[in-house]
Structures are given as structure tokens and as C-alpha cells.
Design a protein around this motif. Sequence first.
Motif, PDB file in Angstrom:
ATOM      1  N   LEU A   1      17.710  96.666  30.469  1.00  0.00           N
ATOM      2  CA  LEU A   1      17.931  94.934  29.918  1.00  0.00           C
ATOM      3  C   LEU A   1      19.771  95.122  29.535  1.00  0.00           C
ATOM      4  O   LEU A   1      20.641  94.936  30.542  1.00  0.00           O
ATOM      5  CB  LEU A   1      17.935  94.420  29.346  1.00  0.00           C
ATOM      6  CG  LEU A   1      16.223  93.313  29.579  1.00  0.00           C
ATOM      7  CD1 LEU A   1      15.364  93.013  28.551  1.00  0.00           C
ATOM      8  CD2 LEU A   1      16.171  92.488  30.463  1.00  0.00           C
ATOM      9  N   TRP A   2      20.203  97.000  29.664  1.00  0.00           N
ATOM     10  CA  TRP A   2      21.030  97.068  28.979  1.00  0.00           C
ATOM     11  C   TRP A   2      21.858  97.018  29.632  1.00  0.00           C
ATOM     12  O   TRP A   2      23.459  97.601  29.439  1.00  0.00           O
ATOM     13  CB  TRP A   2      20.925  97.317  27.075  1.00  0.00           C
ATOM     14  CG  TRP A   2      20.243  97.268  25.997  1.00  0.00           C
ATOM     15  CD1 TRP A   2      20.233  97.926  25.242  1.00  0.00           C
ATOM     16  CD2 TRP A   2      20.265  96.410  26.126  1.00  0.00           C
ATOM     17  NE1 TRP A   2      19.936  97.657  24.550  1.00  0.00           N
ATOM     18  CE2 TRP A   2      19.991  96.408  24.351  1.00  0.00           C
ATOM     19  CE3 TRP A   2      21.056  94.822  26.523  1.00  0.00           C
ATOM     20  CZ2 TRP A   2      19.426  94.816  23.715  1.00  0.00           C
ATOM     21  CZ3 TRP A   2      20.580  93.204  25.323  1.00  0.00           C
ATOM     22  CH2 TRP A   2      19.738  93.829  24.255  1.00  0.00           C
ATOM     23  N   SER A   3      21.628  97.485  31.110  1.00  0.00           N
ATOM     24  CA  SER A   3      22.112  97.649  32.433  1.00  0.00           C
ATOM     25  C   SER A   3      22.704  96.285  32.984  1.00  0.00           C
ATOM     26  O   SER A   3      23.520  96.820  33.566  1.00  0.00           O
ATOM     27  CB  SER A   3      21.455  98.588  32.967  1.00  0.00           C
ATOM     28  OG  SER A   3      20.516  97.957  33.748  1.00  0.00           O
ATOM     29  N   ARG A   4      22.284  95.449  32.406  1.00  0.00           N
ATOM     30  CA  ARG A   4      22.384  93.833  33.147  1.00  0.00           C
ATOM     31  C   ARG A   4      23.637  93.313  31.717  1.00  0.00           C
ATOM     32  O   ARG A   4      23.979  92.268  32.357  1.00  0.00           O
ATOM     33  CB  ARG A   4      21.096  93.549  33.469  1.00  0.00           C
ATOM     34  CG  ARG A   4      20.609  94.062  34.760  1.00  0.00           C
ATOM     35  CD  ARG A   4      19.420  93.025  35.694  1.00  0.00           C
ATOM     36  NE  ARG A   4      18.477  92.360  34.709  1.00  0.00           N
ATOM     37  CZ  ARG A   4      17.275  93.307  34.650  1.00  0.00           C
ATOM     38  NH1 ARG A   4      17.572  94.621  35.037  1.00  0.00           N
ATOM     39  NH2 ARG A   4      16.251  92.647  33.787  1.00  0.00           N
ATOM     40  N   TYR A   5      22.803  93.449  30.503  1.00  0.00           N
ATOM     41  CA  TYR A   5      23.770  92.521  29.819  1.00  0.00           C
ATOM     42  C   TYR A   5      24.567  93.753  28.801  1.00  0.00           C
ATOM     43  O   TYR A   5      23.879  94.259  28.236  1.00  0.00           O
ATOM     44  CB  TYR A   5      22.931  91.513  28.939  1.00  0.00           C
ATOM     45  CG  TYR A   5      21.600  90.344  30.281  1.00  0.00           C
ATOM     46  CD1 TYR A   5      22.647  89.622  29.971  1.00  0.00           C
ATOM     47  CD2 TYR A   5      20.601  91.300  30.566  1.00  0.00           C
ATOM     48  CE1 TYR A   5      21.420  88.559  31.378  1.00  0.00           C
ATOM     49  CE2 TYR A   5      20.052  90.647  31.031  1.00  0.00           C
ATOM     50  CZ  TYR A   5      20.414  89.748  31.664  1.00  0.00           C
ATOM     51  OH  TYR A   5      19.674  88.524  32.479  1.00  0.00           O
ATOM     52  N   ASP A   6      25.659  93.095  28.321  1.00  0.00           N
ATOM     53  CA  ASP A   6      26.196  93.245  27.355  1.00  0.00           C
ATOM     54  C   ASP A   6      25.849  93.020  26.375  1.00  0.00           C
ATOM     55  O   ASP A   6      25.965  92.017  25.658  1.00  0.00           O
ATOM     56  CB  ASP A   6      27.710  93.573  27.349  1.00  0.00           C
ATOM     57  CG  ASP A   6      27.951  93.841  26.110  1.00  0.00           C
ATOM     58  OD1 ASP A   6      28.069  95.023  25.173  1.00  0.00           O
ATOM     59  OD2 ASP A   6      29.863  93.762  25.533  1.00  0.00           O
ATOM     60  N   PRO A   7      24.680  93.950  25.335  1.00  0.00           N
ATOM     61  CA  PRO A   7      24.277  94.168  23.757  1.00  0.00           C
ATOM     62  C   PRO A   7      24.920  93.191  22.712  1.00  0.00           C
ATOM     63  O   PRO A   7      24.317  92.155  22.405  1.00  0.00           O
ATOM     64  CB  PRO A   7      23.484  95.230  23.447  1.00  0.00           C
ATOM     65  CG  PRO A   7      24.457  96.027  23.911  1.00  0.00           C
ATOM     66  CD  PRO A   7      25.023  95.410  25.289  1.00  0.00           C
ATOM     67  N   MET A   8      26.440  93.608  23.042  1.00  0.00           N
ATOM     68  CA  MET A   8      26.996  92.747  21.877  1.00  0.00           C
ATOM     69  C   MET A   8      27.349  91.352  21.719  1.00  0.00           C
ATOM     70  O   MET A   8      27.984  90.672  21.163  1.00  0.00           O
ATOM     71  CB  MET A   8      28.516  93.056  21.528  1.00  0.00           C
ATOM     72  CG  MET A   8      28.233  94.824  20.892  1.00  0.00           C
ATOM     73  SD  MET A   8      27.426  94.848  19.387  1.00  0.00           S
ATOM     74  CE  MET A   8      25.703  96.258  19.569  1.00  0.00           C
ATOM     75  N   GLN A   9      27.223  90.879  23.863  1.00  0.00           N
ATOM     76  CA  GLN A   9      27.644  89.824  24.101  1.00  0.00           C
ATOM     77  C   GLN A   9      26.452  88.490  23.617  1.00  0.00           C
ATOM     78  O   GLN A   9      25.721  87.389  24.205  1.00  0.00           O
ATOM     79  CB  GLN A   9      27.985  89.664  25.351  1.00  0.00           C
ATOM     80  CG  GLN A   9      29.007  89.949  25.759  1.00  0.00           C
ATOM     81  CD  GLN A   9      30.663  89.357  25.195  1.00  0.00           C
ATOM     82  OE1 GLN A   9      30.652  88.215  24.592  1.00  0.00           O
ATOM     83  NE2 GLN A   9      31.263  90.567  24.089  1.00  0.00           N
ATOM     84  N   VAL A  10      24.803  89.503  23.431  1.00  0.00           N
ATOM     85  CA  VAL A  10      23.705  88.643  23.974  1.00  0.00           C
ATOM     86  C   VAL A  10      22.841  88.936  22.545  1.00  0.00           C
ATOM     87  O   VAL A  10      21.907  88.443  22.956  1.00  0.00           O
ATOM     88  CB  VAL A  10      23.132  88.719  25.523  1.00  0.00           C
ATOM     89  CG1 VAL A  10      24.136  88.884  26.555  1.00  0.00           C
ATOM     90  CG2 VAL A  10      22.738  90.194  25.432  1.00  0.00           C
ATOM     91  N   ALA A  11      23.389  89.864  21.782  1.00  0.00           N
ATOM     92  CA  ALA A  11      21.880  90.293  20.834  1.00  0.00           C
ATOM     93  C   ALA A  11      22.539  90.109  20.008  1.00  0.00           C
ATOM     94  O   ALA A  11      22.112  91.586  19.131  1.00  0.00           O
ATOM     95  CB  ALA A  11      21.616  91.294  21.563  1.00  0.00           C
ATOM     96  N   THR A  12      23.736  89.867  19.057  1.00  0.00           N
ATOM     97  CA  THR A  12      24.449  89.483  17.993  1.00  0.00           C
ATOM     98  C   THR A  12      23.788  88.345  17.016  1.00  0.00           C
ATOM     99  O   THR A  12      24.018  87.179  18.453  1.00  0.00           O
ATOM    100  CB  THR A  12      25.713  89.638  18.183  1.00  0.00           C
ATOM    101  OG1 THR A  12      26.546  88.864  18.505  1.00  0.00           O
ATOM    102  CG2 THR A  12      25.950  91.633  18.640  1.00  0.00           C
ATOM    103  N   ALA A  13      24.134  88.222  16.021  1.00  0.00           N
ATOM    104  CA  ALA A  13      24.145  86.817  14.992  1.00  0.00           C
ATOM    105  C   ALA A  13      25.174  85.856  15.764  1.00  0.00           C
ATOM    106  O   ALA A  13      25.181  84.962  15.761  1.00  0.00           O
ATOM    107  CB  ALA A  13      23.912  86.881  14.134  1.00  0.00           C
ATOM    108  N   ASP A  14      26.128  86.500  16.279  1.00  0.00           N
ATOM    109  CA  ASP A  14      27.792  85.503  16.424  1.00  0.00           C
ATOM    110  C   ASP A  14      27.415  85.915  18.011  1.00  0.00           C
ATOM    111  O   ASP A  14      27.779  84.069  17.417  1.00  0.00           O
ATOM    112  CB  ASP A  14      28.622  87.152  16.464  1.00  0.00           C
ATOM    113  CG  ASP A  14      29.536  86.236  16.667  1.00  0.00           C
ATOM    114  OD1 ASP A  14      30.865  85.362  15.804  1.00  0.00           O
ATOM    115  OD2 ASP A  14      30.969  86.538  17.399  1.00  0.00           O
ATOM    116  N   ALA A  15      26.641  85.947  18.475  1.00  0.00           N
ATOM    117  CA  ALA A  15      26.762  85.134  19.979  1.00  0.00           C
ATOM    118  C   ALA A  15      25.501  84.619  19.903  1.00  0.00           C
ATOM    119  O   ALA A  15      26.141  83.068  20.341  1.00  0.00           O
ATOM    120  CB  ALA A  15      26.164  86.489  21.130  1.00  0.00           C
ATOM    121  N   LEU A  16      24.336  84.201  19.349  1.00  0.00           N
ATOM    122  CA  LEU A  16      23.655  83.227  18.865  1.00  0.00           C
ATOM    123  C   LEU A  16      24.467  82.372  18.782  1.00  0.00           C
ATOM    124  O   LEU A  16      24.198  81.226  18.935  1.00  0.00           O
ATOM    125  CB  LEU A  16      22.863  83.758  18.184  1.00  0.00           C
ATOM    126  CG  LEU A  16      20.933  84.423  18.460  1.00  0.00           C
ATOM    127  CD1 LEU A  16      20.485  84.153  16.837  1.00  0.00           C
ATOM    128  CD2 LEU A  16      20.440  82.802  18.896  1.00  0.00           C
TER     129      LEU A  16
END
Length: 250
Positions: free
Chosen positions: A41-56
Amino acid sequence: MMDSLEHIAQVWPSSGKVVVLTGAGISVASGIPDFRSPGGLWSRYDPMQVATADALEHNPAEVWRFLMDAVRVMTQAKPNPAHQALARLEQAGLAQAVVTQNIDGLHQRAGSRDVVEFHGSMSSFRCNDCSTPHDARIAETITTATSPWRCGCGGVVRPDIVFFGEPISLDALDKSGQLACGAELMLIVGTACEVAPASSLPLLTKQYGGKVAEINLIPSRLARLCDASIQAKAEEALPLLADMLLQRRN
Ligand code: ZN
């Protein structure tokens, strides 16, 4: 392979005080590529954009684009012989618990009962604002048209997983720490032991006089600490090891 498995069997305590620490490697054969690997999944998404409290909070649509993908991958996955072997060992009283860094719920689906999910689980969902629990099956029905999934209160619904920057639950920390201290053997399976604090659990076991062994395709960061180890795929080595241990006991 049998020689190395023999070594692991030799350090396996008959008390069954064995804690198994698992990571992404154990679920690859179930169809879940390691998030960090090519195709993960991290080859398709940037974890910092999709898996942080801030992104939520600020970009829930992007978070849910990722979650829809993650839900699809997890619901299509099935436990493999490695998960099943660990469940057999627990049922036979030869292993005490599994501490997993995975969020796929495959240990429980294979029949393991005592499982600490260090990073939470995709099998339960809650509102990010009011904490109301939501039925995980609804997550499978979310589409681009209905995303992001929202609670009646307007808050975004999220899985009970630990996003980057969020703390690991005190309960999981406490339970895994106690298990690690009390273990006569900690078996590392399918994890490079690079992500703290899960990676420090084998050190705790050592400090308290226990042994450490590993089954990894590539030796982990803690390989030097190991009393026995084997370089093999979990789904190939664990069923053979379980057979060996069960036979020895009978
Ligand atoms: Zn709510």
C-alpha cells in the motif's frame, strides 16, 4: 531446513510459555503484500497523507481512498498455514499468545485466541470524534460516492488502527510487556524488528532470562540475539515446526 527447525524445537520450553511476535511477513502468503514492499500500500499512497491523525481531520476523502483499498485487500485475504500452525500450538498448550504488528485479523480468523494487536485492527471501526463504534461490514460497502464514511454526529469513521503519530494503546503495551517478561521463549516471525516499540519486546524477554528464536526470510535486526533461527518462509517452516513439537509431546 529440518536441522534449523530442530534447533528451534530444542529451545522450545515444554511449559508452553512461548510468545510469538509476528509482522507483515506472515501475511504475505495470504495475499497482503508488506505495506513497505513494492506493490504494498505504501507504494501507492504516501502514509503521511493518508494515515495520520492530521490527514483524518483535514483530508478525510484522501484517507478513505486509501482505506477503501486497504479494506478490499484485507477482506480478500485468508489465513495461511503459518497462522493455522500458531493456532494449533496455542490450542495444544505449546504457545501462550501472539503479539502482532499486523492489522489484518488473520490470527483470530485462523483460531488463535490470545492475540495482542499492537497496531490495532481493521476489524473494528469507530467515530474519530465521538468514539461511537460502527459496524465494520459497512466499511466494505463504502464507495467513492459515499466516501468518506461519516458518523451521525458528522465525524469521520475510522478503523481502530494506530495511525502514524498516534500512541499505541496502553493496554497493548502493558499486555505485550508482561508477556515478553514472562516468556521462556519469544519467537519472531516475519518481522525485521525495525519498528519500535514492538522491536524491543524480544530484548525484554532476553533481559528476563528467556530465549529468542526467529523464522524470517531475511534475518532481522535482532538476529544476533537469537538462540536459534531459520531463514525460511513462515508458511513453510511453521507447519513443520508445529508437527515436530506436537509429535515430540505425544
Ligand atoms: Zn460520531
